[in-house]
Design a protein around this motif. Sequence first.
Motif, PDB file in Angstrom:
ATOM      1  N   PHE A 164       0.853  -1.182   0.000  1.00 54.34           N
ATOM      2  CA  PHE A 164       0.000   0.000   0.000  1.00 54.34           C
ATOM      3  C   PHE A 164       0.891   1.233   0.000  1.00 54.34           C
ATOM      4  O   PHE A 164       1.956   1.241   0.609  1.00 54.34           O
ATOM      5  N   PHE A 165       0.439   2.290  -0.673  1.00 52.47           N
ATOM      6  CA  PHE A 165       1.253   3.500  -0.823  1.00 52.47           C
ATOM      7  C   PHE A 165       1.561   4.172   0.508  1.00 52.47           C
ATOM      8  O   PHE A 165       2.694   4.558   0.765  1.00 52.47           O
ATOM      9  N   ASP A 166       0.566   4.305   1.382  1.00 50.38           N
ATOM     10  CA  ASP A 166       0.788   5.053   2.623  1.00 50.38           C
ATOM     11  C   ASP A 166       0.249   4.328   3.850  1.00 50.38           C
ATOM     12  O   ASP A 166      -0.321   4.935   4.730  1.00 50.38           O
ATOM     13  N   GLY A 167       0.436   3.030   3.897  1.00 49.97           N
ATOM     14  CA  GLY A 167      -0.023   2.288   5.058  1.00 49.97           C
ATOM     15  C   GLY A 167       0.590   0.901   5.100  1.00 49.97           C
ATOM     16  O   GLY A 167       1.322   0.499   4.192  1.00 49.97           O
ATOM     17  N   PRO A 168       0.278   0.143   6.138  1.00 50.52           N
ATOM     18  CA  PRO A 168       0.848  -1.199   6.251  1.00 50.52           C
ATOM     19  C   PRO A 168       0.111  -2.195   5.364  1.00 50.52           C
ATOM     20  O   PRO A 168      -1.017  -1.969   4.951  1.00 50.52           O
ATOM     21  N   GLY A 169       0.754  -3.290   5.075  1.00 55.96           N
ATOM     22  CA  GLY A 169       0.118  -4.363   4.316  1.00 55.96           C
ATOM     23  C   GLY A 169       0.510  -4.373   2.855  1.00 55.96           C
ATOM     24  O   GLY A 169       1.166  -3.462   2.344  1.00 55.96           O
ATOM     25  N   THR A 170       0.120  -5.452   2.196  1.00 54.15           N
ATOM     26  CA  THR A 170       0.429  -5.647   0.791  1.00 54.15           C
ATOM     27  C   THR A 170      -0.823  -6.038   0.035  1.00 54.15           C
ATOM     28  O   THR A 170      -1.624  -6.830   0.513  1.00 54.15           O
ATOM     29  N   ARG A 171      -0.964  -5.489  -1.150  1.00 52.20           N
ATOM     30  CA  ARG A 171      -2.100  -5.825  -2.009  1.00 52.20           C
ATOM     31  C   ARG A 171      -1.699  -7.009  -2.890  1.00 52.20           C
ATOM     32  O   ARG A 171      -0.562  -7.082  -3.349  1.00 52.20           O
ATOM     33  N   PRO A 200      -6.925  -9.933   0.842  1.00 54.61           N
ATOM     34  CA  PRO A 200      -7.881 -10.328   1.885  1.00 54.61           C
ATOM     35  C   PRO A 200      -8.533  -9.099   2.521  1.00 54.61           C
ATOM     36  O   PRO A 200      -7.883  -8.074   2.715  1.00 54.61           O
ATOM     37  N   PRO A 201      -9.823  -9.182   2.858  1.00 57.92           N
ATOM     38  CA  PRO A 201     -10.531  -8.027   3.418  1.00 57.92           C
ATOM     39  C   PRO A 201      -9.931  -7.523   4.727  1.00 57.92           C
ATOM     40  O   PRO A 201      -9.972  -6.334   5.002  1.00 57.92           O
ATOM     41  N   GLU A 202      -9.343  -8.408   5.533  1.00 58.52           N
ATOM     42  CA  GLU A 202      -8.755  -7.957   6.799  1.00 58.52           C
ATOM     43  C   GLU A 202      -7.530  -7.066   6.574  1.00 58.52           C
ATOM     44  O   GLU A 202      -7.268  -6.156   7.355  1.00 58.52           O
ATOM     45  N   VAL A 203      -6.787  -7.292   5.500  1.00 60.64           N
ATOM     46  CA  VAL A 203      -5.632  -6.437   5.195  1.00 60.64           C
ATOM     47  C   VAL A 203      -6.120  -5.054   4.769  1.00 60.64           C
ATOM     48  O   VAL A 203      -5.567  -4.032   5.196  1.00 60.64           O
ATOM     49  N   ILE A 204      -7.159  -5.013   3.955  1.00 60.96           N
ATOM     50  CA  ILE A 204      -7.725  -3.725   3.519  1.00 60.96           C
ATOM     51  C   ILE A 204      -8.293  -2.977   4.714  1.00 60.96           C
ATOM     52  O   ILE A 204      -8.096  -1.776   4.866  1.00 60.96           O
ATOM     53  N   ALA A 205      -8.993  -3.700   5.591  1.00 54.23           N
ATOM     54  CA  ALA A 205      -9.564  -3.072   6.787  1.00 54.23           C
ATOM     55  C   ALA A 205      -8.473  -2.529   7.706  1.00 54.23           C
ATOM     56  O   ALA A 205      -8.607  -1.431   8.257  1.00 54.23           O
ATOM     57  N   ALA A 206      -7.375  -3.271   7.868  1.00 55.19           N
ATOM     58  CA  ALA A 206      -6.263  -2.816   8.710  1.00 55.19           C
ATOM     59  C   ALA A 206      -5.636  -1.558   8.134  1.00 55.19           C
ATOM     60  O   ALA A 206      -5.297  -0.624   8.875  1.00 55.19           O
TER      61      ALA A 206
END
Length: 131
Positions: free
Chosen positions: A55-62, A88-94
């Motif tokens: 993600f450009f400005d947050g944690p996690g990977t798309r 996964p929806p939990e990564v987007i939510a985080a």
Amino acid sequence: MSENVRADKWLWATRFFKTRSAAAKACEGGKIKRAGHPVKPATPLHPGDVLEVPFFDGPGTRTITVGGLIAQRVGAPQAQACYTESTPPEVIAANKEFLKEKHERRLEGGMLGRPTKKDRRDIQKFRGFFE
């Protein structure tokens, strides 16, 4: 549409990065992965490739599956038609929660990063600059 496109061009054209040089730096830094292996900027992408893009400005990977190949930057609806997101929806939510907290800290006066123009004016008023 062509048979293959450079990774940095495709990431820029599909609006994952604001500039092509930013996409190239992400590739060179090993942040973009295909099948668990880092992708170089000139690596040709093919339809069906599965990429991991941070993600450009947050944690996690798309997790992105390449659908169509484009080399020129186009409008957002056309760019979104060139990939399928299977994050996964939990990564987007985080990630959304992180951005919301970041915004709330900014509003509370926690000043995360550089002060805005309004913050600067408030600081100058507080210090008596306008008196």
